[in-house]
Design a protein around this motif. Structure first.
Motif, PDB file in Angstrom:
ATOM      1  N   VAL A  13       0.864  -1.178   0.000  1.00  0.00           N
ATOM      2  CA  VAL A  13       0.000   0.000   0.000  1.00  0.00           C
ATOM      3  C   VAL A  13       0.900   1.227   0.000  1.00  0.00           C
ATOM      4  CG1 VAL A  13      -1.851   1.236   1.170  1.00  0.00           C
ATOM      5  CG2 VAL A  13      -1.718  -1.269   1.320  1.00  0.00           C
ATOM      6  N   GLY A  14       0.685   2.090  -0.966  1.00  0.00           N
ATOM      7  CA  GLY A  14       1.537   3.264  -1.039  1.00  0.00           C
ATOM      8  C   GLY A  14       0.944   4.349  -1.897  1.00  0.00           C
ATOM      9  N   ASP A  15       1.700   5.390  -2.035  1.00  0.00           N
ATOM     10  CA  ASP A  15       1.327   6.546  -2.844  1.00  0.00           C
ATOM     11  C   ASP A  15       2.094   6.453  -4.152  1.00  0.00           C
ATOM     12  OD1 ASP A  15       0.914   8.985  -4.024  1.00  0.00           O
ATOM     13  OD2 ASP A  15       1.434  10.178  -2.266  1.00  0.00           O
ATOM     14  N   ARG A  16       1.379   6.461  -5.254  1.00  0.00           N
ATOM     15  CA  ARG A  16       2.022   6.352  -6.564  1.00  0.00           C
ATOM     16  C   ARG A  16       3.088   7.419  -6.763  1.00  0.00           C
ATOM     17  NH1 ARG A  16      -1.279   7.333 -12.230  1.00  0.00           N
ATOM     18  NH2 ARG A  16       0.527   7.404 -13.623  1.00  0.00           N
ATOM     19  N   TRP A  17       2.887   8.583  -6.160  1.00  0.00           N
ATOM     20  CA  TRP A  17       3.831   9.680  -6.347  1.00  0.00           C
ATOM     21  C   TRP A  17       4.733   9.849  -5.137  1.00  0.00           C
ATOM     22  CZ3 TRP A  17       3.759   9.952 -11.157  1.00  0.00           C
ATOM     23  CH2 TRP A  17       2.572   9.914 -11.883  1.00  0.00           C
ATOM     24  N   SER A  18       5.139   8.733  -4.551  1.00  0.00           N
ATOM     25  CA  SER A  18       6.069   8.745  -3.417  1.00  0.00           C
ATOM     26  C   SER A  18       7.356   8.032  -3.829  1.00  0.00           C
ATOM     27  CB  SER A  18       5.442   8.038  -2.213  1.00  0.00           C
ATOM     28  OG  SER A  18       6.426   7.566  -1.323  1.00  0.00           O
ATOM     29  N   GLN A  19       8.504   8.669  -3.588  1.00  0.00           N
ATOM     30  CA  GLN A  19       9.785   8.035  -3.918  1.00  0.00           C
ATOM     31  C   GLN A  19      10.001   6.769  -3.104  1.00  0.00           C
ATOM     32  OE1 GLN A  19      12.316  11.528  -3.275  1.00  0.00           O
ATOM     33  NE2 GLN A  19      12.782  11.554  -5.463  1.00  0.00           N
ATOM     34  N   ALA A  20       9.591   6.780  -1.831  1.00  0.00           N
ATOM     35  CA  ALA A  20       9.762   5.597  -0.987  1.00  0.00           C
ATOM     36  C   ALA A  20       8.913   4.437  -1.485  1.00  0.00           C
ATOM     37  CB  ALA A  20       9.404   5.932   0.459  1.00  0.00           C
TER      38      ALA A  20
ATOM     39  N   ARG B 197       0.648  -7.414  -4.874  1.00  0.00           N
ATOM     40  CA  ARG B 197      -0.449  -6.552  -5.314  1.00  0.00           C
ATOM     41  C   ARG B 197      -0.147  -5.125  -4.898  1.00  0.00           C
ATOM     42  NH1 ARG B 197      -5.538  -8.746  -2.570  1.00  0.00           N
ATOM     43  NH2 ARG B 197      -6.508  -7.012  -3.665  1.00  0.00           N
ATOM     44  N   TRP B 198      -0.256  -4.229  -5.861  1.00  0.00           N
ATOM     45  CA  TRP B 198      -0.017  -2.813  -5.610  1.00  0.00           C
ATOM     46  C   TRP B 198      -1.357  -2.127  -5.383  1.00  0.00           C
ATOM     47  CZ3 TRP B 198       2.444   1.213  -4.072  1.00  0.00           C
ATOM     48  CH2 TRP B 198       2.142   2.493  -4.541  1.00  0.00           C
ATOM     49  N   LEU B 199      -1.494  -1.428  -4.258  1.00  0.00           N
ATOM     50  CA  LEU B 199      -2.706  -0.708  -3.907  1.00  0.00           C
ATOM     51  C   LEU B 199      -2.369   0.768  -3.732  1.00  0.00           C
ATOM     52  CD1 LEU B 199      -4.126  -3.234  -1.267  1.00  0.00           C
ATOM     53  CD2 LEU B 199      -4.759  -3.033  -3.680  1.00  0.00           C
ATOM     54  N   ASP B 200      -2.845   1.580  -4.647  1.00  0.00           N
ATOM     55  CA  ASP B 200      -2.593   3.023  -4.601  1.00  0.00           C
ATOM     56  C   ASP B 200      -3.569   3.659  -3.622  1.00  0.00           C
ATOM     57  OD1 ASP B 200      -2.183   5.696  -5.014  1.00  0.00           O
ATOM     58  OD2 ASP B 200      -2.284   5.607  -7.198  1.00  0.00           O
TER      59      ASP B 200
ATOM     60  N   GLU C 297      -4.543   6.555  -3.173  1.00  0.00           N
ATOM     61  CA  GLU C 297      -5.423   7.584  -3.707  1.00  0.00           C
ATOM     62  C   GLU C 297      -6.486   7.023  -4.645  1.00  0.00           C
ATOM     63  OE1 GLU C 297      -3.324  10.768  -5.515  1.00  0.00           O
ATOM     64  OE2 GLU C 297      -2.677  11.629  -3.604  1.00  0.00           O
ATOM     65  N   ALA C 298      -6.185   5.923  -5.319  1.00  0.00           N
ATOM     66  CA  ALA C 298      -7.091   5.430  -6.352  1.00  0.00           C
ATOM     67  C   ALA C 298      -7.854   4.167  -5.970  1.00  0.00           C
ATOM     68  CB  ALA C 298      -6.307   5.173  -7.647  1.00  0.00           C
ATOM     69  N   ASP C 299      -7.399   3.447  -4.961  1.00  0.00           N
ATOM     70  CA  ASP C 299      -7.991   2.156  -4.631  1.00  0.00           C
ATOM     71  C   ASP C 299      -8.666   2.209  -3.264  1.00  0.00           C
ATOM     72  OD1 ASP C 299      -8.564  -0.531  -4.118  1.00  0.00           O
ATOM     73  OD2 ASP C 299      -6.842  -1.219  -5.268  1.00  0.00           O
ATOM     74  N   PRO C 300      -9.989   2.089  -3.205  1.00  0.00           N
ATOM     75  CA  PRO C 300     -10.676   2.110  -1.902  1.00  0.00           C
ATOM     76  C   PRO C 300     -10.204   1.003  -0.966  1.00  0.00           C
ATOM     77  CG  PRO C 300     -12.251   2.341  -3.710  1.00  0.00           C
ATOM     78  CD  PRO C 300     -10.928   1.997  -4.333  1.00  0.00           C
ATOM     79  N   GLN C 301      -9.779  -0.127  -1.532  1.00  0.00           N
ATOM     80  CA  GLN C 301      -9.319  -1.231  -0.701  1.00  0.00           C
ATOM     81  C   GLN C 301      -8.062  -0.850   0.073  1.00  0.00           C
ATOM     82  OE1 GLN C 301      -8.667  -4.868  -2.837  1.00  0.00           O
ATOM     83  NE2 GLN C 301      -8.057  -6.012  -1.025  1.00  0.00           N
ATOM     84  N   ALA C 302      -7.263   0.064  -0.486  1.00  0.00           N
ATOM     85  CA  ALA C 302      -6.047   0.486   0.199  1.00  0.00           C
ATOM     86  C   ALA C 302      -6.387   1.189   1.511  1.00  0.00           C
ATOM     87  CB  ALA C 302      -5.238   1.412  -0.711  1.00  0.00           C
ATOM     88  N   ARG C 303      -7.347   2.098   1.465  1.00  0.00           N
ATOM     89  CA  ARG C 303      -7.752   2.812   2.684  1.00  0.00           C
ATOM     90  C   ARG C 303      -8.337   1.842   3.716  1.00  0.00           C
ATOM     91  NH1 ARG C 303      -6.370   8.278   3.532  1.00  0.00           N
ATOM     92  NH2 ARG C 303      -6.110   9.250   1.482  1.00  0.00           N
ATOM     93  N   GLU C 304      -9.151   0.915   3.240  1.00  0.00           N
ATOM     94  CA  GLU C 304      -9.760  -0.060   4.146  1.00  0.00           C
ATOM     95  C   GLU C 304      -8.688  -0.905   4.821  1.00  0.00           C
ATOM     96  OE1 GLU C 304     -12.688  -3.971   3.862  1.00  0.00           O
ATOM     97  OE2 GLU C 304     -12.605  -2.527   2.212  1.00  0.00           O
ATOM     98  N   LEU C 305      -7.680  -1.321   4.038  1.00  0.00           N
ATOM     99  CA  LEU C 305      -6.616  -2.153   4.582  1.00  0.00           C
ATOM    100  C   LEU C 305      -5.799  -1.386   5.621  1.00  0.00           C
ATOM    101  CD1 LEU C 305      -5.521  -5.022   4.199  1.00  0.00           C
ATOM    102  CD2 LEU C 305      -3.929  -4.117   2.507  1.00  0.00           C
ATOM    103  N   LEU C 306      -5.529  -0.118   5.352  1.00  0.00           N
ATOM    104  CA  LEU C 306      -4.781   0.697   6.313  1.00  0.00           C
ATOM    105  C   LEU C 306      -5.555   0.873   7.615  1.00  0.00           C
ATOM    106  CD1 LEU C 306      -3.306   3.520   4.031  1.00  0.00           C
ATOM    107  CD2 LEU C 306      -2.115   1.541   4.977  1.00  0.00           C
ATOM    108  N   GLU C 307      -6.872   1.056   7.488  1.00  0.00           N
ATOM    109  CA  GLU C 307      -7.697   1.229   8.688  1.00  0.00           C
ATOM    110  C   GLU C 307      -7.690  -0.041   9.536  1.00  0.00           C
ATOM    111  OE1 GLU C 307     -12.342   2.274   9.856  1.00  0.00           O
ATOM    112  OE2 GLU C 307     -11.602   2.604   7.807  1.00  0.00           O
ATOM    113  N   VAL C 308      -7.808  -1.203   8.873  1.00  0.00           N
ATOM    114  CA  VAL C 308      -7.790  -2.472   9.600  1.00  0.00           C
ATOM    115  C   VAL C 308      -6.440  -2.678  10.284  1.00  0.00           C
ATOM    116  CG1 VAL C 308      -7.875  -4.983   9.344  1.00  0.00           C
ATOM    117  CG2 VAL C 308      -9.529  -3.539   8.133  1.00  0.00           C
TER     118      VAL C 308
END
Length: 545
Positions: free
Chosen positions: A145-152, A168-171, A173-184
Motif C-alpha cells: 500500500v503506497g502513494d504512486r507519487w512517493s519516492q519511498a 499486489r499494488w494498492l494506490d 489515492e485510487a484504490d478504496p481497498q487500500a484505505r480499508e486495509l490501512l484502517e484495519v
C-alpha cells in the motif's frame, strides 16, 4: 484451479490433429489442450477461458488461415492473455510474416512446418517457453500500500518487481481497498509505504534489507570463506556463478539490489545469440539465476559491498551489515549505473516521473500519457519502443543530429516506423518541472528554451562504473573502470614472477568482467563471455597456490 491451457489453432484438419496429438502426448498430464480451426473460434474460446479465470500458458497458431491470419490472432490474444507464450507455425515462404509477428505481436518463437520429429524440433522449444511461463497466482497475498507519487513507495515497488516477487499494488489515492486495509491494520496514511505480509504482519516504511529478509531472499552467507566470490549479479556475474558452481567451486554472489543488473530492466534483448525472437531482461535473469542456484551457487540479495582488503593470498570483502567474507578468488562484476540527470528539479522527482531504466510498472503507470526518453544508445531506443506500447506518445530527445552512430540499425528502423515515437534532434533537457510529480520539462534546442507538458521522463545518458568500494585495492582508469591484463601496463607492484592473467587486475586472484572492466565490449554476450572466462582464469590462479 484447473490445469493451464495450451491452445493450438490451424484450419487444416490433419495438421491440427497432429499438433493436438503431439501436445497431449507430451503435456497432457500437466496442461489442458484445446484446439480451434479459425482465428474467430480461437478468440471466442480465449474469451470464455478469461471469463472463467482459467490460465492460458501457450498459443501455437498457424499463420495461413482464412479470415484472420496467425499474426492477427496472436496480436489480438495479447489483450486477453498478455503473459501467455506465443508461437507461430509458418512455412518457408512465410519468413516475412514471422518477422512481422516478432515485431508486432510479441511472438516468442516461430516453428517451420513440418516439425517432425517433435522430440527434436517441437518439444525443446515448447519446454523452454513453458519453463519461463509462470502460472499467475489467483491473488498475491503480499500487498504493498503506497502513494504512486512517493519516492519511498516507488523504491519498494521497484525492488519487488526486479526481484520477480509477485505482489499486489494498492494506490492509496485510487484504490478504496487500500484505505480499508490501512484502517484495519491501524496504519496512518501519512506513514506509507506499508507492506502487508502473507501472515498478516505489516511493515511500515520498511528499508529494502528488511523487505528482502521478510519475503525470503537470502541475505547472509552460509560460510565464512569461499573459493569464488562474485560481486554483482548482472550477466557477467551470473555467468561466473554458473560456471564457477558447475565446476565445483564454492561460489557466492553478492548483489546490492536485484539480479540482472541493467540488462534485467530491459524490455527486450534482440541481439543475444540463440534467441532469434529476443527475450526480456527479466526472462534472461530468471533463467540465469535458476541455473546458478541449481548448480549450488549462493546468491545474496540485497548485499552491498562497502569495502575490501587483502589478507594474502585471500581477499576479504566487507558488507554493509558489518559482516565479512573471505574469497580465494574474487570477480568484480558490478557493472555500471545510469548517470543521473543534473538539471534543476530532476533529483527531487526521481521515482515520481523521472526514471532511470524503464520497467513494466513504470510503463503501466503512465499508460495513455505523454512520455519522453532522453538518450541515443540502444537502451534508449529499446525503452522508447517498449513505452510506446503503453503511452499515447513517446518523444526521444537526442543531443546530436543522428542516431546511426550510437544505436543499432534495427532499432533505428523500428523507431522511424513507429507511429507513436517522435525523435527530436539537437535537444537537451534543461529542467524538470513539478512539485509532487513530474508535470513538464524545460527543453533546450540550440540557444532557445521552451516548456512542454510531460507525464514521465526516462533517462539513458551514459554510464558510470560501480567501483567506489575498490578504493585502495586495484588500479582503475580515469573514468573509474577497472584495468586488467595488458591494459595494466608496467606493474612494479605486481608480486608474482608470472604476469597478470587476462581479466586479472593489479592484485593476484582478483578479476574483473563485464561493463565494469576497462575496454569491455558493452554487450550482454560480451559480459557473459567474460564472466565465463574469468572463472577459467580463477581456476588457474587457485591451482598455482
Amino acid at each position: 484451479m484447473s490445469r493451464p491451457a495450451l491452445l493450438a489453432v490451424d484450419d487444416d484438419g490433419p495438421v491440427l490433429a497432429a499438433v493436438e496429438r503431439d501436445l497431449r502426448e507430451r503435456y497432457g498430464e500437466q496442461y489442458q489442450v484445446y484446439t480451434a480451426s479459425s482465428g474467430d473460434q480461437a478468440l471466442d474460446l480465449l474469451r470464455r477461458l478469461r471469463l472463467r479465470e482459467e490460465p492460458v500458458a501457450l498459443l501455437l497458431v498457424d499463420q495461413r488461415m482464412p479470415g484472420m491470419s496467425g499474426v492477427e490472432l496472436l496480436a489480438a490474444s495479447r489483450r486477453l492473455y498478455p503473459d501467455a507464450r506465443r508461437v507461430l507455425l509458418t512455412a518457408y515462404a512465410d519468413t516475412d510474416a514471422a518477422i512481422k509477428a516478432i515485431n508486432d505481436a510479441d511472438v516468442q518463437h516461430y516453428l517451420l512446418k513440418p516439425w517432425d520429429p517433435p522430440e527434436d524440433r517441437l518439444y525443446p522449444v515448447l519446454d523452454d517457453l513453458l519453463q519461463t511461463w509462470r502460472r499467475p497466482p489467483p491473488v498475491a497475498n503480499l500487498r504493498l500500500v503506497g502513494d504512486r507519487w512517493s519516492q519511498a513507495s516507488h523504491a519498494v515497488r521497484e525492488f519487488l518487481t526486479r526481484n520477480l516477487v509477485p505482489y499486489r499494488w494498492l494506490d492509496v489515492e485510487a484504490d478504496p481497498q487500500a484505505r480499508e486495509l490501512l484502517e484495519v491494520a491501524g496504519v496512518d496514511a501519512g506513514s506509507l509505504p506499508a507492506l502487508v505480509l502473507d501472515d498478516g504482519e505489516v511493515l511500515v516504511q520498511p528499508d529494502l534489507h528488511e523487505v528482502g529478509a521478510r519475503i525470503g531472499l537470502r541475505a547472509r552467507a552460509e560460510r565464512a570463506a569461499y573459493d569464488l566470490v562474485v560481486v554483482g549479479a548482472g550477466p557477467a556475474g551470473l555467468a561466473a556463478a554458473v560456471y564457477g558452481a558447475s565446476e565445483g567451486l564454492a561460489t557466492l554472489v553478492l548483489e546490492c539490489s536485484a539480479p540482472g543488473g541493467q540488462a534485467g530492466t530491459s524490455s527486450r534483448i534482440e541481439n543475444y545469440l540463440g534467441f532469434p525472437v529476443g527475450l526480456s531482461g527479466a526472462d534472461l535473469t530468471l533463467r540465469a539465476r535458476e541455473q546458478a542456484v541449481r548448480f549450488g551457487a549462493e546468491i545474496l540479495v540485497p548485499a552491498e559491498v562497502v569495502g575490501v582488503r587483502r589478507a594474502d593470498p585471500y581477499t576479504v570483502v566487507r558488507l554493509d551489515d558489518g559482516g565479512e567474507v573471505s574469497a580465494g578468488t574474487l570477480i568484480i562484476a558490478t557493472g555500471v549505473e545510469y548517470r543521473t540527470l543534473d538539471v534543476p528539479g530532476a533529483a527531487g522527482l526521481t521515482g515520481v516521473g523521472v526514471y532511470y531504466g524503464a520497467g513494466r510498472a513504470e510503463g503501466v503507470d503512465h499508460a495513455g500519457g505523454h512520455v519522453f526518453v532522453v538518450g541515443a544508445g540502444n537502451s534508449a531506443g529499446q525503452a522508447a519502443l517498449f513505452l510506446a506500447t503503453f503511452a499515447a506518445s513517446v518523444t526521444l530527445l537526442v543531443r546530436g543530429g543522428d542516431l546511426a552512430a550510437s544505436m543499432s540499425r534495427y532499432l533505428v528502423d523500428r523507431l522511424i516506423a513507429s507511429e507513436k515515437v517522435a525523435v527530436e534532434y539537437h535537444t537537451q533537457v534543461a529542467g524538470a518541472l513539478g512539485t509532487r510529480r513530474l508535470e513538464g520539462l524545460r527543453l533546450r534546442t540550440g540557444t532557445e528554451e521552451r516548456e512542454v507538458a510531460a507525464d514521465a521522463l526516462f533517462v539513458f545518458i551514459g554510464q558510470a562504473p560501480r567501483t567506489g568500494w575498490l578504493d585502495g585495492l586495484v588500479r582503475r582508469d580515469d573514468g573509474g573502470f577497472v584495468l586488467t591484463g595488458v591494459d595494466l601496463g608496467p606493474t612494479p607492484e605486481w608480486p608474482l614472477e608470472v604476469p597478470p592473467l587476462p581479466l586479472e587486475t593489479s592484485v593476484p586472484g582478483v578479476f574483473a568482467a563485464g561493463d565494469v572492466r576497462h575496454g569491455s565490449g558493452n554487450r550482454i554476450a560480451a559480459a557473459v563471455g567474460e564472466g565465463a572466462m574469468a572463472v577459467r582464469f580463477a581456476h588457474q590462479r587457485l591451482g598455482a597456490r
